[in-house]
Design a protein around this motif. Structure first.
Motif, PDB file in Angstrom:
ATOM      1  N   GLY A 127       0.831  -1.197   0.000  1.00  9.84           N
ATOM      2  CA  GLY A 127       0.000   0.000   0.000  1.00  9.84           C
ATOM      3  C   GLY A 127       0.863   1.243   0.000  1.00  9.84           C
ATOM      4  N   ILE A 128       0.438   2.245  -0.737  1.00  7.55           N
ATOM      5  CA  ILE A 128       1.186   3.499  -0.821  1.00  7.55           C
ATOM      6  C   ILE A 128       0.213   4.656  -0.596  1.00  7.55           C
ATOM      7  N   SER A 129       0.663   5.664   0.131  1.00  8.19           N
ATOM      8  CA  SER A 129      -0.243   6.755   0.487  1.00  8.19           C
ATOM      9  C   SER A 129      -0.695   7.520  -0.753  1.00  8.19           C
ATOM     10  N   VAL A 130      -1.901   8.069  -0.648  1.00  7.27           N
ATOM     11  CA  VAL A 130      -2.518   8.783  -1.764  1.00  7.27           C
ATOM     12  C   VAL A 130      -2.682  10.253  -1.425  1.00  7.27           C
ATOM     13  N   PRO A 131      -2.759  11.093  -2.445  1.00  6.98           N
ATOM     14  CA  PRO A 131      -3.010  12.515  -2.182  1.00  6.98           C
ATOM     15  C   PRO A 131      -4.358  12.706  -1.482  1.00  6.98           C
ATOM     16  N   GLY A 132      -4.444  13.755  -0.705  1.00  4.71           N
ATOM     17  CA  GLY A 132      -5.710  14.112  -0.078  1.00  4.71           C
ATOM     18  C   GLY A 132      -6.656  14.691  -1.112  1.00  4.71           C
ATOM     19  N   ILE A 133      -7.844  15.026  -0.663  1.00  6.90           N
ATOM     20  CA  ILE A 133      -8.859  15.565  -1.560  1.00  6.90           C
ATOM     21  C   ILE A 133      -9.252  16.955  -1.081  1.00  6.90           C
ATOM     22  N   ILE A 134      -9.467  17.844  -2.024  1.00  9.05           N
ATOM     23  CA  ILE A 134      -9.933  19.195  -1.724  1.00  9.05           C
ATOM     24  C   ILE A 134     -11.431  19.221  -1.994  1.00  9.05           C
ATOM     25  N   ILE A 135     -12.204  19.541  -0.981  1.00 10.89           N
ATOM     26  CA  ILE A 135     -13.660  19.604  -1.111  1.00 10.89           C
ATOM     27  C   ILE A 135     -14.034  21.034  -1.491  1.00 10.89           C
TER      28      ILE A 135
END
Length: 184
Positions: A127-135
């Protein structure tokens, strides 16, 4: 777990839409488009959307809420819209809306909405970390919050029914209104 630089992306940056004409070869024995074919397309768009967001290879971890609301006819144009609804550390929930359109009349039917949990992987399958999301709006916030609630409900359901302390007799009364015969 391998770490990837964590940044943030707008939902719009990774939104994907695909359309495909439904052919007779996609039909089931009753002449409607086979649900398995639609699920296959949904898995493909979920992969594309999650990979576009994460920048990595992604795998399907789970699929929630697959309700076939309206049948799809041969000759109709199926459009699938996918967007990232939620991100965790290595996972993303991709929301997918499926619509069919009669290309002669222009009538559009909502056929399905579903949620695919995708996990980002590195070359070693870790598993590799993913970018966050901008709401950016109320709809995106509602989708994110609904994903959190689905995750919490799933966890609570697993804790309640998969624990070593599960006692079937505690639930017999709950089943009386259902079409089931208990023969323990």
């Amino acid at each position: 777990m391998t770490q990837k630089k964590n940044n943030f992306k707008n939902v719009e940056e990774t939104r994907i839409t695909i359309s495909e004409l439904m052919l007779p070869s996609h039909a089931n024995f009753s002449g409607k488009i086979h649900g398995g074919y639609i699920l296959n397309l949904m898995d493909q768009i979920a992969f594309a959307c999650a990979s576009k967001h994460s920048g990595t290879y992604c795998v399907t971890a789970s699929v929630d809420t697959v309700d076939f609301l309206n049948p799809i006819e041969v000759g109709e144009l199926v459009t699938m819209k996918a967007s990232i609804n939620y991100v965790g550390k290595t996972s993303m929930v991709v929301g997918i809306r499926v619509e069919s359109e009669n290309i002669q009349t222009g009538k559009v039917n909502h056929c399905n909405s579903s949620y695919f949990t995708m996990v980002s992987k590195n070359e070693d399958g870790q598993g590799i970390s993913v970018p966050g999301i901008i709401i950016n709006d109320d709809i995106e916030m509602r989708r994110f919050l609904k994903a959190i609630k689905r995750i919490e409900m799933k966890k609570n359901r697993q804790e309640e029914f998969d624990s070593d302390h599960f006692t079937p007799n505690n639930y017999i009364k709950d089943l009386e209104a259902y079409n089931v015969k208990i023969d323990l």
